[in-house]
Write a protein that holds these residues in place. Structure first.
Motif, PDB file in Angstrom:
ATOM      1  N   THR A  96       0.812  -1.208   0.000  1.00 54.27           N
ATOM      2  CA  THR A  96       0.000   0.000   0.000  1.00 54.27           C
ATOM      3  C   THR A  96       0.850   1.265   0.000  1.00 54.27           C
ATOM      4  N   THR A  97       0.195   2.394   0.268  1.00 50.12           N
ATOM      5  CA  THR A  97       0.864   3.695   0.223  1.00 50.12           C
ATOM      6  C   THR A  97       0.410   4.561   1.391  1.00 50.12           C
ATOM      7  N   ASN A  98       0.868   5.804   1.362  1.00 52.44           N
ATOM      8  CA  ASN A  98       0.446   6.780   2.358  1.00 52.44           C
ATOM      9  C   ASN A  98      -1.056   7.063   2.286  1.00 52.44           C
ATOM     10  N   THR A  99      -1.710   6.692   1.190  1.00 49.13           N
ATOM     11  CA  THR A  99      -3.156   6.884   1.089  1.00 49.13           C
ATOM     12  C   THR A  99      -3.862   6.207   2.250  1.00 49.13           C
ATOM     13  N   THR A 100      -3.582   4.912   2.453  1.00 46.50           N
ATOM     14  CA  THR A 100      -4.283   4.159   3.499  1.00 46.50           C
ATOM     15  C   THR A 100      -3.700   4.382   4.884  1.00 46.50           C
ATOM     16  N   HIS A 101      -2.389   4.662   4.951  1.00 48.51           N
ATOM     17  CA  HIS A 101      -1.730   4.664   6.256  1.00 48.51           C
ATOM     18  C   HIS A 101      -1.213   6.012   6.739  1.00 48.51           C
ATOM     19  N   ALA A 102      -1.602   7.086   6.046  1.00 43.08           N
ATOM     20  CA  ALA A 102      -1.235   8.416   6.544  1.00 43.08           C
ATOM     21  C   ALA A 102      -2.295   9.457   6.238  1.00 43.08           C
ATOM     22  N   ALA A 103      -2.962   9.346   5.080  1.00 43.68           N
ATOM     23  CA  ALA A 103      -3.892  10.392   4.648  1.00 43.68           C
ATOM     24  C   ALA A 103      -5.353  10.119   4.970  1.00 43.68           C
ATOM     25  N   ASN A 104      -5.806   8.878   4.745  1.00 44.38           N
ATOM     26  CA  ASN A 104      -7.235   8.596   4.874  1.00 44.38           C
ATOM     27  C   ASN A 104      -7.824   8.945   6.234  1.00 44.38           C
ATOM     28  N   GLU A 105      -7.052   8.739   7.286  1.00 48.44           N
ATOM     29  CA  GLU A 105      -7.588   9.010   8.623  1.00 48.44           C
ATOM     30  C   GLU A 105      -7.893  10.492   8.821  1.00 48.44           C
ATOM     31  N   HIS A 106      -7.315  11.345   7.980  1.00 47.07           N
ATOM     32  CA  HIS A 106      -7.579  12.784   8.056  1.00 47.07           C
ATOM     33  C   HIS A 106      -8.598  13.245   7.011  1.00 47.07           C
ATOM     34  N   LEU A 107      -8.907  12.351   6.059  1.00 45.19           N
ATOM     35  CA  LEU A 107      -9.840  12.702   4.984  1.00 45.19           C
ATOM     36  C   LEU A 107     -11.250  12.180   5.224  1.00 45.19           C
ATOM     37  N   TYR A 108     -11.377  11.166   6.080  1.00 42.56           N
ATOM     38  CA  TYR A 108     -12.683  10.530   6.291  1.00 42.56           C
ATOM     39  C   TYR A 108     -13.008  10.442   7.777  1.00 42.56           C
ATOM     40  N   LYS A 109     -14.268  10.703   8.091  1.00 43.03           N
ATOM     41  CA  LYS A 109     -14.699  10.631   9.479  1.00 43.03           C
ATOM     42  C   LYS A 109     -14.730   9.194   9.974  1.00 43.03           C
ATOM     43  N   THR A 110     -15.033   8.265   9.069  1.00 44.56           N
ATOM     44  CA  THR A 110     -15.136   6.858   9.443  1.00 44.56           C
ATOM     45  C   THR A 110     -14.316   6.007   8.481  1.00 44.56           C
ATOM     46  N   LEU A 111     -13.453   5.157   9.024  1.00 45.66           N
ATOM     47  CA  LEU A 111     -12.673   4.225   8.220  1.00 45.66           C
ATOM     48  C   LEU A 111     -13.158   2.805   8.466  1.00 45.66           C
ATOM     49  N   THR A 112     -12.963   1.948   7.469  1.00 46.49           N
ATOM     50  CA  THR A 112     -13.337   0.535   7.613  1.00 46.49           C
ATOM     51  C   THR A 112     -12.170  -0.284   8.170  1.00 46.49           C
ATOM     52  N   ARG A 167      -4.972  13.232  -4.983  1.00 42.75           N
ATOM     53  CA  ARG A 167      -5.957  14.235  -4.605  1.00 42.75           C
ATOM     54  C   ARG A 167      -5.314  15.405  -3.852  1.00 42.75           C
ATOM     55  N   ILE A 168      -4.504  15.086  -2.847  1.00 44.01           N
ATOM     56  CA  ILE A 168      -3.911  16.145  -2.038  1.00 44.01           C
ATOM     57  C   ILE A 168      -2.951  16.991  -2.870  1.00 44.01           C
ATOM     58  N   ALA A 169      -2.306  16.371  -3.866  1.00 45.73           N
ATOM     59  CA  ALA A 169      -1.441  17.144  -4.754  1.00 45.73           C
ATOM     60  C   ALA A 169      -2.251  18.210  -5.477  1.00 45.73           C
ATOM     61  N   GLY A 170      -3.457  17.830  -5.925  1.00 46.56           N
ATOM     62  CA  GLY A 170      -4.329  18.793  -6.593  1.00 46.56           C
ATOM     63  C   GLY A 170      -4.887  19.828  -5.634  1.00 46.56           C
ATOM     64  N   GLU A 171      -5.250  19.384  -4.450  1.00 49.67           N
ATOM     65  CA  GLU A 171      -5.789  20.308  -3.446  1.00 49.67           C
ATOM     66  C   GLU A 171      -4.714  21.317  -3.016  1.00 49.67           C
ATOM     67  N   LYS A 312       2.275  14.665   9.202  1.00 48.65           N
ATOM     68  CA  LYS A 312       2.589  15.558   8.090  1.00 48.65           C
ATOM     69  C   LYS A 312       1.400  15.694   7.147  1.00 48.65           C
ATOM     70  N   TRP A 313       0.813  14.567   6.776  1.00 51.43           N
ATOM     71  CA  TRP A 313      -0.328  14.600   5.859  1.00 51.43           C
ATOM     72  C   TRP A 313      -1.539  15.260   6.511  1.00 51.43           C
ATOM     73  N   GLY A 314      -1.705  15.026   7.810  1.00 48.74           N
ATOM     74  CA  GLY A 314      -2.807  15.685   8.517  1.00 48.74           C
ATOM     75  C   GLY A 314      -2.653  17.193   8.491  1.00 48.74           C
ATOM     76  N   ASP A 315      -1.420  17.668   8.667  1.00 48.01           N
ATOM     77  CA  ASP A 315      -1.168  19.108   8.636  1.00 48.01           C
ATOM     78  C   ASP A 315      -1.450  19.688   7.248  1.00 48.01           C
ATOM     79  N   GLN A 323     -12.265  19.316   4.571  1.00 46.39           N
ATOM     80  CA  GLN A 323     -13.057  18.792   5.683  1.00 46.39           C
ATOM     81  C   GLN A 323     -13.253  17.284   5.521  1.00 46.39           C
ATOM     82  N   PRO A 324     -13.075  16.514   6.583  1.00 45.68           N
ATOM     83  CA  PRO A 324     -13.296  15.057   6.498  1.00 45.68           C
ATOM     84  C   PRO A 324     -14.700  14.745   5.998  1.00 45.68           C
TER      85      PRO A 324
END
Length: 325
Positions: A96-112, A167-171, A312-315, A323-324
């Protein structure tokens, strides 16, 4: 009372916890059957490519097949959750990548899944940069052209993304350049590239492994790269930072995780196999062709790296005003 060497060994083994004996036995013969690499992105993605390369390296060492199982969707949460629920026996590994293990927890209110407690870290596998691309029919010949058009028509130009890195690169580009773009999400970056080729979206910032082959074949036009320096694979493509967005920089990383509860000795064995696999011919070819920097680590180093990357990704996400969901 005196004991023979054989008797002493018997007493020592009897005193050891059964779980330790089981783990040692499991690791000594591991693997005895094919290993499944779950990739939470589509076939053809950078994560898929490195998973297949590392898998070949593992097969060369063990003689056991490595099966790639692509499970894209929901910002990689489908695949990540599937890996978390797998049997903790070492025969299922999440690539996997930073998508699942660094970014998603800051992008979504609920994770699976839970990025920390649901996994046993194995090793880093690589680090890379991204490339900003448009359809060759676009009138934007440079980053400056694209940003000028975006300023003229706020919210009209679109960018696609099939990963949190994309996504974050574009944002971040929007935030730092002061433009407003329409975000179009995809299950994986190759799917976004398909729509970019077809003219359904205007731009995307994707990993070089996915975007650069399309640029070299003339199917897409590169406007800029996201690193601090130009890519040696595309020296004529300027950085986004030198193209009018000073200080802009984004990247991504690959890593391997086992389900939580996997015996430590098995994790150690997986670490040995994967670290050695990063030096295999298939892996070296992947790194060279995609501009990805080789990387490996101990399990503890990956855990510490992930913790720092999550912050870092959360910041970045917070500063970008996302917003999540």
């Amino acid at each position: 009372m005196r004991f023979t060497l054989k008797g002493r060994l018997a007493l020592l083994l009897a005193a050891m916890p059964l779980t330790a004996l089981a783990q040692g036995a499991a690791a000594n013969g591991f693997p005895t059957k094919p290993i499944t690499f779950i990739v939470p992105f589509a076939a053809g993605s950078a994560t898929d490519q490195i998973g297949r390369a590392i898998g070949q390296g593992v097969t060369e060492q063990t003689g056991q097949a490595v099966v790639i199982e692509n499970k894209p969707g929901a910002s990689a949460m489908i695949g990540a959750a599937a890996a978390a629920r797998a049997a903790p026996d070492g025969y299922t590994v999440l690539i996997t990548t930073n998508t699942t293990h660094a970014a998603n927890e800051h992008l979504y209110k609920t994770l699976t899944y839970q990025p920390v407690k649901d996994y046993a870290p194995i090793s880093l596998l690589g680090k890379g940069g991204q490339i900003m691309v448009v359809n060759p029919n676009s009138t934007a010949k440079s980053v400056g052209d694209f940003l000028a058009q975006a300023r003229q028509s706020p919210g009209k130009l679109s960018f696609g993304s099939g990963s949190s890195s994309s996504r974050i690169a574009g944002e971040l580009l929007q935030q730092m350049a002061g433009v407003q773009l329409l975000h179009v999400p995809y299950k994986s970056n190759p799917l976004a590239v398909t729509d970019l080729l077809g003219g359904q979206i205007d731009m995307m910032i994707t990993d070089t492994a996915t975007g650069l082959p399309q640029v070299k074949s003339g199917k897409l036009r590169a406007l800029g790269v996201t690193g601090q320096a130009r890519s040696p694979l595309a020296p004529d493509v300027p950085t986004i930072a030198e193209s009018g967005v000073p200080g802009y920089e984004m990247g991504y990383w690959f890593a391997a995780y086992a389900p939580a509860g996997t015996p430590p000795d098995v994790v150690k064995r997986l670490n040995e196999l994967l670290v050695k696999a990063t030096q295999s011919a298939p892996a070296k070819q992947f790194y060279a062709q995609t501009g990805t920097d080789p990387a490996s680590s101990t399990p503890d180093e990956l855990a510490q790296f992930q913790q720092a990357e999550s912050k870092k990704w959360g910041d970045i996400i917070k500063k970008a005003g996302i917003q999540p969901e």
